[in-house]
Scaffold this motif. Structure first.
Motif, short mmCIF file in Angstrom:
data_model
loop_
_atom_site.label_atom_id
_atom_site.label_comp_id
_atom_site.label_asym_id
_atom_site.label_seq_id
_atom_site.Cartn_x
_atom_site.Cartn_y
_atom_site.Cartn_z
N GLU A 1 11.86 7.57 -34.29
CA GLU A 1 12.03 8.78 -35.08
C GLU A 1 10.35 8.54 -36.00
N GLU A 2 10.67 7.07 -36.63
CA GLU A 2 9.55 6.71 -37.51
C GLU A 2 8.25 6.98 -37.15
N PHE A 3 8.05 6.74 -35.71
CA PHE A 3 6.73 6.64 -35.28
C PHE A 3 6.21 8.21 -34.96
N LYS A 4 6.69 9.08 -35.20
CA LYS A 4 6.27 10.47 -34.69
C LYS A 4 4.96 10.88 -35.54
N SER A 5 5.29 10.51 -36.85
CA SER A 5 4.13 10.83 -37.88
C SER A 5 2.84 9.88 -37.41
N ILE A 6 3.21 9.06 -37.19
CA ILE A 6 2.04 7.76 -36.84
C ILE A 6 1.31 8.38 -35.69
N ALA A 7 2.17 8.72 -34.58
CA ALA A 7 1.60 9.09 -33.23
C ALA A 7 0.87 10.53 -33.69
N ASP A 8 1.31 11.35 -34.40
CA ASP A 8 0.50 12.53 -34.81
C ASP A 8 -0.88 12.24 -35.55
N ASP A 9 -1.08 11.17 -36.20
CA ASP A 9 -2.12 10.74 -36.81
C ASP A 9 -3.03 10.12 -36.11
N ASN A 10 -3.00 10.41 -34.70
CA ASN A 10 -3.98 9.87 -33.59
C ASN A 10 -3.86 8.36 -33.35
N PHE A 11 -2.58 7.90 -33.28
CA PHE A 11 -2.44 6.34 -32.92
C PHE A 11 -3.20 5.99 -31.76
N VAL A 12 -3.43 6.80 -30.69
CA VAL A 12 -4.04 6.43 -29.61
C VAL A 12 -5.54 6.03 -29.93
N GLU A 13 -6.06 6.75 -30.57
CA GLU A 13 -7.65 6.38 -31.35
C GLU A 13 -7.32 4.75 -31.65
N PRO B 1 -0.90 1.64 -38.20
CA PRO B 1 -1.18 1.71 -36.59
C PRO B 1 -1.68 0.33 -36.22
N LEU B 2 -2.55 -0.29 -36.93
CA LEU B 2 -2.72 -1.45 -36.44
C LEU B 2 -1.71 -2.76 -36.35
N ARG B 3 -0.79 -2.64 -37.30
CA ARG B 3 0.34 -3.46 -37.16
C ARG B 3 1.22 -3.16 -35.88
N ILE B 4 1.39 -1.72 -35.49
CA ILE B 4 2.17 -1.36 -34.45
C ILE B 4 1.36 -1.97 -33.32
N ALA B 5 0.13 -1.71 -33.02
CA ALA B 5 -0.83 -1.92 -32.06
C ALA B 5 -0.92 -3.47 -31.50
N LEU B 6 -0.60 -4.27 -32.66
CA LEU B 6 -0.81 -5.72 -32.41
C LEU B 6 0.71 -6.47 -32.40
N THR B 7 1.56 -5.94 -33.41
CA THR B 7 2.74 -6.70 -33.27
C THR B 7 3.99 -5.89 -32.57
N GLY B 8 3.77 -4.63 -32.29
CA GLY B 8 4.81 -3.76 -31.72
C GLY B 8 5.86 -3.42 -32.71
N ARG B 9 5.81 -3.75 -33.97
CA ARG B 9 6.81 -3.42 -35.03
C ARG B 9 6.26 -2.77 -36.16
N MET B 10 7.10 -2.04 -37.01
CA MET B 10 6.47 -1.48 -38.24
C MET B 10 6.73 -2.31 -39.48
#
Length: 361
Positions: A249-261, A307-316
């Motif tokens: 659930e915590e990831f949703k706001s990060i995904a909406d902020d263009n995490f894919v980019e 978003p960099l932390r999630i992309a590189l470590t998979g964790r928040m």
């Protein structure tokens, strides 16, 4: 004035004159007993063995014991021991009766509340100075708010006058916190060695003396209260739980902020070698690389770092990514005992690429 009476079965010590006995207890102040409440008491059993109150008084007297500090449970024994001292012509020591140490539920501390010996606490990872520090504050203080002491500081500060009458509660949470304070006060090389040895003993790492082990220990040294905490904290840092995080659930706001980019930018840097170069340059190199991404994507603060932390470590959550990635890069291929738990940077990027691809379908 006492006299001993012996029968075929036992020997008793009888107060010859009813009188009051008063001691100036070092903890409780003036305490008075009257012998009319005592009556005869046994000093030798029928098998010829002396009872506790008889032998302890003689033993202490012959050893020249001057001060006896003990639990309040022994206060009723004091009158009998005074009579033994008097009957044998010994000078009694100064007595002090301290309150009991209670369990968190305010009951008497017992085996059901956990560790029962110093060895048990040592096995759980508590440091000796921390145990001395904590135990010294159960029923004593120096009149200040200070809580962390070295053994030498306690030796200098301790005085009998500051022992308190009120019962103390044994709080293992407080003990663990205090242990953490003592851990972090150790010289860094000593602390790292303790952590790496603990990780090796738990079969998290294969070699406590490897550069990887030292680097991993450095990541958790500021967040542990117990050495066992390192055993719990290190394994999650080795993995890459991206799928669990992106489904939270915590990831949703990060995904909406263009995490894919951001993820695509990380993958591009990995493919070009820029990410590997930043990791090889250590914390400062990683920081410089992060700043360049922030400028290119007009991001800063949490919008950049999370978003960099999630992309590189998979964790928040976790240690500084600029410290974590260089530490993971030191893994030789055999440093981590459970190979399935370790995900190197290259495999992380493969997993990230697969996830980005799934979002673009």
């Amino acid at each position: 004035d006492c006299k001993a009476l012996q029968t075929a079965q036992y020997t008793t010590l009888v107060p010859a004159v009813l009188q009051e006995y008063t001691i100036n207890d070092m903890v409780r102040g003036k305490v008075t007993w009257n012998t009319d409440s005592l009556g005869d008491f046994v000093i030798l059993r029928s098998n010829g063995l002396p009872v506790y109150n008889f032998r302890v008084a003689i033993d202490d007297a012959l050893m020249g014991i001057s001060h006896v500090l003990r639990a309040e449970e022994h206060l009723p024994n004091t009158l009998r021991q005074l009579l033994v001292y008097e009957a044998l012509g010994f000078t009694p020591p100064a007595f002090g009766h301290m309150s009991l140490i209670l369990a968190p539920d305010k009951s008497k501390l017992s085996k059901r509340h956990g560790a029962t010996s110093v060895g048990d606490f040592k096995a759980q990872g508590y440091l000796a100075p921390a145990m001395v520090n904590y135990l010294s504050l159960l029923g004593w203080n120096d009149g200040t708010e200070k809580e962390i002491y070295t053994v030498d500081e306690l030796t200098d500060a301790f005085s009998l006058e500051r022992i308190t009458k009120s019962a103390a509660v044994f709080d293992k949470v407080k003990l663990s916190w205090m242990n953490g304070q003592h851990l972090r006060s150790l010289p860094e090389d000593e602390l790292v060695q303790l952590i790496t040895s603990s990780l090796a003993s738990a079969n998290v790492i294969a070699d406590a003396s490897s550069p990887f082990a030292a680097a991993i220990a450095g990541l958790v040294k500021g967040s542990i209260d117990m050495l066992s905490d390192a055993v719990e904290q290190v394994p999650p840092l080795l993995g890459y739980p991206l799928q669990d995080t992106v489904q939270s659930e915590e990831f949703k706001s990060i995904a909406d902020d263009n995490f894919v980019e951001v993820a695509q930018t990380v993958l591009t840097a990995h493919d070009s070698g820029d990410l590997a170069a930043a990791v090889a340059a250590g914390h400062d190199g990683y920081k410089k690389w992060v700043n360049s991404i922030g400028k290119a994507q007009k991001r800063k603060g949490k919008r950049l770092f999370m978003p960099l932390r999630i992309a590189l470590t998979g964790r928040m959550q976790g240690p500084d990514v600029g410290d974590l990635l260089p530490a993971l890069a030191l893994e030789s291929g055999s440093d981590v005992v459970d190979r399935s738990s370790f995900v190197p940077l290259s495999q992380r990027m493969e997993a990230l690429r697969a996830w980005v691809g799934s979002q673009q379908q």
